[in-house]
Design an enzyme around this catalytic site. Sequence first.
Site, short mmCIF file in Angstrom:
data_model
loop_
_atom_site.label_atom_id
_atom_site.label_comp_id
_atom_site.label_asym_id
_atom_site.label_seq_id
_atom_site.Cartn_x
_atom_site.Cartn_y
_atom_site.Cartn_z
N TYR A 72 58.48 56.84 64.01
CA TYR A 72 58.99 58.21 63.96
C TYR A 72 59.73 58.45 62.65
CZ TYR A 72 58.28 58.87 69.05
OH TYR A 72 57.76 59.01 70.31
N LYS A 75 52.31 54.21 67.39
CA LYS A 75 52.31 55.54 68.00
C LYS A 75 52.78 56.52 66.93
CE LYS A 75 54.68 58.33 71.49
NZ LYS A 75 55.96 58.53 72.20
#
Lengths: 304, 304, 304, 304, 304
Positions: free
Chosen positions: E168, E202
């Site tokens: 992230y 991810k």
Amino acid sequence: MKRQPGKGINGAGLGPGKKTRLNRILHQHGLRNGTAIFLPYDHGLEHGPRDFFDNPVVSDPAYIIRLALEGGFNGIAIQIGLAEKFYWDYAGEVPLILKLNGKTDIPSDAEALSPLHASVADAVRLGADAVGYTLYVGSPAQETDFRQLRQVREDAQRFGMPLIVWAYPRGAAIEAKGGRDSFYAVDYAARTASELGADMVKVNFPHPEKVSGVKDAYQHEFSPQQAINAVVRSANRTLVLVSGGEKAGDEAMLEKTRQSMEAGATGLIFGRNVWQREHDESIRFVARLQEILSKYPQAGAPGA
Amino acid sequence: MKRQPGKGINGAGLGPGKKTRLNRILHQHGLRNGTAIFLPYDHGLEHGPRDFFDNPVVSDPAYIIRLALEGGFNGIAIQIGLAEKFYWDYAGEVPLILKLNGKTDIPSDAEALSPLHASVADAVRLGADAVGYTLYVGSPAQETDFRQLRQVREDAQRFGMPLIVWAYPRGAAIEAKGGRDSFYAVDYAARTASELGADMVKVNFPHPEKVSGVKDAYQHEFSPQQAINAVVRSANRTLVLVSGGEKAGDEAMLEKTRQSMEAGATGLIFGRNVWQREHDESIRFVARLQEILSKYPQAGAPGA
Amino acid sequence: MKRQPGKGINGAGLGPGKKTRLNRILHQHGLRNGTAIFLPYDHGLEHGPRDFFDNPVVSDPAYIIRLALEGGFNGIAIQIGLAEKFYWDYAGEVPLILKLNGKTDIPSDAEALSPLHASVADAVRLGADAVGYTLYVGSPAQETDFRQLRQVREDAQRFGMPLIVWAYPRGAAIEAKGGRDSFYAVDYAARTASELGADMVKVNFPHPEKVSGVKDAYQHEFSPQQAINAVVRSANRTLVLVSGGEKAGDEAMLEKTRQSMEAGATGLIFGRNVWQREHDESIRFVARLQEILSKYPQAGAPGA
Amino acid sequence: MKRQPGKGINGAGLGPGKKTRLNRILHQHGLRNGTAIFLPYDHGLEHGPRDFFDNPVVSDPAYIIRLALEGGFNGIAIQIGLAEKFYWDYAGEVPLILKLNGKTDIPSDAEALSPLHASVADAVRLGADAVGYTLYVGSPAQETDFRQLRQVREDAQRFGMPLIVWAYPRGAAIEAKGGRDSFYAVDYAARTASELGADMVKVNFPHPEKVSGVKDAYQHEFSPQQAINAVVRSANRTLVLVSGGEKAGDEAMLEKTRQSMEAGATGLIFGRNVWQREHDESIRFVARLQEILSKYPQAGAPGA
Amino acid sequence: MKRQPGKGINGAGLGPGKKTRLNRILHQHGLRNGTAIFLPYDHGLEHGPRDFFDNPVVSDPAYIIRLALEGGFNGIAIQIGLAEKFYWDYAGEVPLILKLNGKTDIPSDAEALSPLHASVADAVRLGADAVGYTLYVGSPAQETDFRQLRQVREDAQRFGMPLIVWAYPRGAAIEAKGGRDSFYAVDYAARTASELGADMVKVNFPHPEKVSGVKDAYQHEFSPQQAINAVVRSANRTLVLVSGGEKAGDEAMLEKTRQSMEAGATGLIFGRNVWQREHDESIRFVARLQEILSKYPQAGAPGA
């Protein structure tokens, strides 16, 4: 004769890791009905390559793993060296039971002890779903044996790894008291594994007719079914796998299988009886075993 | 004959953890008067399943735990494997004494040693209220035995876990000196446990009439009461539990119980004498034992 | 309003040690019906002795422990120093919750962190039945806080020791988002404790009317009952204890208690509301709380 | 004014090692009546040699140790370096309190922290009878301070070594709330030491007239006797030593001493007030202090 | 547009344990074709219970696990607390991804860091098939972040546990350079995870139109397909999972899914887009996602 109930894997004592891995072995491979047939392949260490002479292709571990896959086995039990070299190619295709100890059969068995040569951490690293440990019940070397097993049990508990104990009566005192496959010896061995923390126990089929030197309670007439019933009961919540032992007649093996499952056993661990035959014959024989096991679904299945 | 005073648990040497756990065993279960009856169930390992043959239901550990609950026992003493698989279902309902060592009776007893197969940390993790250790007093293997016990005692002290020593005279030298249940041997065993740090000691009832080969001091006429008095005194602040041993006549067991309590013992540890009977008969026999113990309240009760 | 179901202690995730100790707290002390009232007494460290000025006798830890015994509390929560000096005298009479961290209220709360000053191993040694840890949810010091809690959780898991988290919203960001007892903050705190592994969580009663700066989802009209229902649901299988906080009116406390139990809480952790009164008045107030709790028996009782 | 009872050393929480060493300090040195006067000599580190300028001979540690012997002190408190170099000559003549942390007063005190420079193991090795630790109550550095103290407390518990905490309010928040010797601050410091596990606590004599910024409960009129009474009560079973602080008028010191003993303190820890005088004058002053202490024998004597 | 090849799990760099576990996730659950859809459920910690308000039943972890089972997900990603309390009931039914770090969103994100609260050893113990770690790429706290990740990576390597990195972009500098979902930031994040040892990563779907402040190379016109192609390429042998993020329109999500799979991604990790709907609607939506994934079988299947 009333069939004894199977045992399943829903006891809270298992913890989530052990339950996960047993669920995988018993319900996500093989017949997926809670029963199991394992393919053991530690004979190269335990007996030497002589066991492979009749069918030389079986000296190749890759052949055995493929046999396990084709036959729909619930797991293969091998030593660290073969696991390191051969399992990667089939990683996850068939559950790996890492055998943590073993020995040659060259020196005398009088003070039998199977030394550790791998750890539960090795099993975790290799992606194994269980570990195997050979305990020589009745051996004068029991102090070292229990100490080894204690370390394995503690690590298995800490890592959530199922512990399968090969419970083998062995040593001079056993030979004097009915021998290694007497009902007395096998019954005691199953119980010992359970008392010391095995999640599964591998036993030989008991011989109730071997009574010379055994304790009084076993000096009676018991049928094979009564004997295996008692052995499974002695193991209580520890799941029971019946060993094939030396290659024997097919019908005898199938009958033993039926009796074992009737007694509440979880399944079989058959090596030589399977792979000491030509390939297609191995597969056919396994199919006959599975046909029997399919009639004995066990508790603990998804949704159970 | 003047009754000897009980011992209680108010000695500051106990530390808060040991006192908490002993208080729970002695004052929050069973008769709640400072006495205790424990149900030991390690026979599956120590003798094999043969002890269960007369009453097969007792091979099921869950039956035994329920019996302990129904009978109002102060604790059950079991091995790690059964504790892992069965205690969760009854967690906290009856105190758990985790037996940390044990052996089969297959090899010779001449150099008896009971190998460790679990740790005090296991006992803490399982919520046990005490640990049990079998010490073979007089065995040639005492070096290993003492080394094992030292580790257990240190861990028990560090974790505040009461240590119960099964003090069993054993080995060739003991057999030559009066045998394992002579007054001489039992008295020496009780003292040895106390000297090495036991919080409780389990002993067999002493036989003062077995004098062949015992030391001179024991070559006199002692009544059973005198003998058990001496044994309890030898144990000093270590609480004494009298063992039932093999199943024997009820009246004899009740008389032994009376004599033990009169001598200042804390209670009993009765296995086969309890569970080698039909269920309701077990409960009735325990009630008769408790009737005796109810007359011997011990110090250390709440508010004492 | 439909009552929400209680939670009980029968989830296999607990393990035998945690289940044993929770069973003891919830079913072998206090009302013995699965509910709990704990007596916290860490105010001497958290606020200083000023909390004891109105009733000086409460500065004596022995008075407080006796109050817990007389009032039938399910446990006392104290710091290591008082546990070491005072618990021995009452060892096992009332469950000990060892508080593992704490701080003075002298320095600024902007980056609130409660430093560890004791370990789960201390709790085991002292015979405690649970450990307590204060987590300042929302504090900028969360990295250190989570690291401390992780160590405590791992040790608690390893030793089978229940972990009670005091989940307190705290720090500058919380003050800007509704304050420490807004519904938003309390709900988030309860969930955080659950996500990080608490077996029980202590929360303040939520104030749904404090909406200034809170997230949109909380910018609606909620009744106190709706708010506490949501908090208990957010905690899922983590048992909920509602905090008394500063001494307040009796009727208000009783109403909060009713609402909490209706919501499925396990019980209360009331300090100042209990002991900042004269002795007999404390006992009477506790009896009124227990009267409410007696109507909310929880699952997990013996035989359940 | 009713005299408060002394505390003694008979609480079981102490353990045998701590009791042995405290018994030696309190009943086999000094007045042998359970009271104590300690001679602290850490000023060379805490303030630098400036404290020795008026009477240069006191910069010699050997002079101080002899002073302790001649004056009949119950112990000397020194840092590791002086202990290593000087204690051998007087080993066992006067109890050694090894101070485990300390700092210079050169940097700012705003985030006061006293770093560890020795261990409890050093104290054992040197034959010390207690260890000393300075805790800066209220400092923003409390996370590190508590972590250090936790290690010391655990080691002290493990080795049976009494732990004396120098509980000093310190830091910016304290200065804003009444200052370091306000009744509020001293009372909170005494309690904090007790909550965190001190066996003895050293405090300054409280000043109830310093009320600017203190919590409401302390915003009242209290006499010095009321204040010191409260401080001793806040310390509960932790023995209280009152600090002399900077050299002050003799009569004032004697009055403080009387009030402290009347409140239930165990004794004094007087450095500069003793050794910042000519030798014989030091001895005479100590004799006057002892005359007061002789009127306050404490519980816990051998045979008591 | 030519479809990019998938990545598979046949690189020997994986080791047998990682391969076993990835094989299980990708080929023995879900579509069993090498693709994956994971159900993440860490929102209770990351955002608080507010994410559950629209559909309160989703605050129950058991509901979510059953949803994962019914929907045929390849794994659920949860924190340690929920795993301990809820996974046992479904152990092995659906692969567990244990999320090892996490934080609340209460304090400022400017120096974002997600503290560790569990270990790879916990994951092994619980029977997990992968671990998850949130790396805040671009945060000023990257020193601590990288140090934490290094420990996780080393443990994951040692235990053969696949490592999934939630990569992230976050922190003040990221906000100034295109924001957290710019093509620049997502591309950099994917590569960073790959360079630091992730087995899977991810990422959010990249937004090539967010160019304000991004590096020159990204200041061009790129189609979404070109952007996701580049991201998957940047991740090289690290398998790519595309995040759903906040709930958005179905068609947009399906289009993103197609583009991601076309680019060579392994699959999806969709939380709120799945469970923030009514139950049957969740299942229907997952079926539509699976329909897309079924067209993109990946290498590494059995026999490949």
